[in-house]
Write a protein that holds these residues in place. Structure first.
Motif, PDB file in Angstrom:
ATOM      1  N   LYS A 174     -11.663 -46.393  18.583  1.00 15.00           N
ATOM      2  CA  LYS A 174     -11.988 -45.239  19.422  1.00 15.00           C
ATOM      3  C   LYS A 174     -12.153 -43.973  18.586  1.00 15.00           C
ATOM      4  O   LYS A 174     -11.332 -43.670  17.709  1.00 15.00           O
ATOM      5  CB  LYS A 174     -10.894 -45.035  20.480  1.00 15.00           C
ATOM      6  N   ASP A 175     -13.223 -43.236  18.875  1.00 15.97           N
ATOM      7  CA  ASP A 175     -13.496 -41.932  18.258  1.00 15.97           C
ATOM      8  C   ASP A 175     -13.585 -42.014  16.729  1.00 15.97           C
ATOM      9  O   ASP A 175     -13.268 -41.046  16.032  1.00 15.97           O
ATOM     10  CB  ASP A 175     -12.425 -40.907  18.649  1.00 15.97           C
ATOM     11  N   THR A 176     -13.992 -43.166  16.211  1.00 17.40           N
ATOM     12  CA  THR A 176     -14.078 -43.359  14.762  1.00 17.40           C
ATOM     13  C   THR A 176     -15.527 -43.614  14.370  1.00 17.40           C
ATOM     14  O   THR A 176     -16.208 -44.439  14.979  1.00 17.40           O
ATOM     15  CB  THR A 176     -13.206 -44.557  14.324  1.00 17.40           C
TER      16      THR A 176
END
Length: 479
Positions: free
Chosen positions: A335-337
């Protein structure tokens, strides 16, 4: 918990390091310092052909049978804001709980971690098993030190990597990275006949930053801004380019740049008025929130003796239009990477070529290799040459391992909170170590370092104290 040494010596060692020039590819003086450090303490050490140094310290009496522990750091730094890195020392100062540098990068990446490791070697009151402190070279610009390590250079298989910038995190994985140098051949030609006015187009005030961890923060690369202004005037003005110098380091988002051009005298006044205003308006609209101070300034400058041929300039513009800059793909599983990205770090006109560096990163090695090939093919289609300087593999640790559980438990017991375990979109030498030393386990920790690879680099002082206490407790538990 017993009273342990403070960070006083950590800071004094860091001060010593910051008086030693240590740009990538020029670490000889730091390697000398490390060897002399070992000799003063009468410790065994090795120095290889790449100037990597490992210092070995026997276990605290009574802990000789413990498994050897490795403390890993690199000795080079990204020297931003230094016109002459080989003759510039760093002036560090403290402000509101942070350490900063005046006008240059600080070198906390990775000087603070290295200072901690050396302070452990020096202090016999610290309990530990057999210890190896390894310091590599050229981590920031090719990782040639780690990639060329002998398989017999290290004995230990549990590594505490102190090259980490997220204080509340155990880094358990890192993206792979390919650094490429591209060279577009140029011909230096006489300035065209007729009256011309000379102008310097300067992109200034950008935040810049790390081309991995900051790549998704919406900042404007000076490369993008420079391409935008040149593309805007390409069809409307009969200009010629004499020199280009954009970017500070291959591993950084370019925060500034300068292009020297000449324009026929009759077009000059209109050129200055329109292009400076329009580009600054665009920069404000596109980047005003995330990079508020980046701006363009166009001013008169001294004439140059020659210009580059138009074919080379057109090749550069075409390549920059096709090569991706910034985030290419976000991860679907983390996530969010950022999963894959590319950054154009530097563009410089030399005597017979234009130099361009690209830094491609991905958690998926196959995607990194494919994108790198596509970028090289783009440049080669224009007659350029491309050279792979570094291709470091991605790394992913088993987050359920006993070693990482011990690391997490130590944070909990010493600091009262449990850190996140995450993979980061920067490259670490860990990928090479996993390849060279079968069975190795790596936990990457460190203090809070903000804006590395920039003149805004700073480290939070309290987090240095906290990570120091975590490190000492880990060494004792592992002993």
């Amino acid at each position: 918990m017993k009273e342990r040494p403070t960070t006083e010596r950590v800071f004094s060692i860091f001060s010593e390091l910051n008086r030693i020039p240590r740009p990538s590819h020029h670490e000889e003086l730091v390697a000398d310092y490390l060897c002399q450090f070992a000799e003063r303490l009468q410790l065994e050490y090795e120095r290889d052909a790449e100037n990597c140094v490992v210092i070995r310290k026997p276990a605290t009496p009574g802990h000789e049978t413990a498994e050897p522990i490795v403390l890993l750091n690199h000795m080079d730094m990204v020297c931003v804001g230094m016109k002459d890195p080989l003759n510039t020392s760093i002036e560090a100062y403290e402000e509101n709980g942070w350490m900063k540098a005046r006008g240059t990068s600080l070198g906390a990446d990775n000087g603070i971690g290295l200072s901690m490791a050396l302070a452990v070697l020096e202090d016999d009151s610290i309990t530990h098993g057999p210890l190896e402190v390894i310091t590599t070279t050229n981590e920031e610009d090719g990782m040639s030190g780690a990639s060329n390590l002998s398989t017999s250079f290290l004995h230990g298989r549990k590594v505490i990597n102190l090259d980490s910038e997220d204080y509340d995190t155990i880094t358990t994985g890192a993206a792979g990275a390919t650094l490429q140098f591209h060279r577009i051949p140029i011909e230096r030609q006489p300035v065209p006949a007729g009256k011309h006015r000379w102008y310097s187009i300067r992109i200034e005030g950008g935040l810049g930053g790390h081309s991995g961890v900051d790549i998704n923060k919406g900042r404007c690369s000076a490369v993008v801004a420079a391409w935008a202004v040149l593309a805007a005037i390409y069809n409307d003005y009969d200009f010629h380019v004499a020199d280009i110098h954009i970017g500070e380091a291959n591993a950084s988002i370019a925060s500034s740049g300068e292009i020297i051009i000449c324009v026929p005298s009759g077009e000059a006044a209109e050129f200055v008025k329109l292009q400076e205003e329009s580009l600054n308006e665009w920069l404000h609209e596109e980047y005003g929130q995330n990079d508020p101070n980046i701006h363009c300034n166009i001013s008169k400058c001294e004439p140059r003796e020659s210009v580059i041929n138009s074919e080379a300039f057109e090749t550069l513009m075409g390549c920059l239009e096709q090569v991706p800059q910034g985030v290419v793909k976000m991860s679907e599983v983390m996530k969010d990477t950022v999963e894959t990205s590319n950054n154009v770090g530097r563009i410089v006109t030399e005597q017979d070529h234009i130099f361009i560096s690209t830094h491609t990163r991905s958690f998926v090695d196959a995607d990194m290799e494919q994108l790198s090939r596509e970028i090289a093919d783009t440049f080669r289609s224009g007659g350029a040459t491309s050279e792979i300087i570094m291709s470091a593999p991605a790394w992913q640790e088993n987050q359920q391992s006993d070693f990482l559980k011990l690391t997490s438990d130590t944070f909990q017991d010493v600091l009262g909170w449990r850190p996140r375990m995450v993979a980061m979109h920067f490259v670490l030498e860990a990928g090479y170590f996993v390849q060279k030393y079968p069975g190795i386990e790596i936990a990457s920790i460190g203090p809070r370092i903000v804006e590395p690879h920039s003149t805004s680099e700073r480290v939070e002082l309290k987090t240095i104290d906290d990570i120091w206490q975590v490190l000492l407790e880990m060494l004792e538990r592992l002993a």
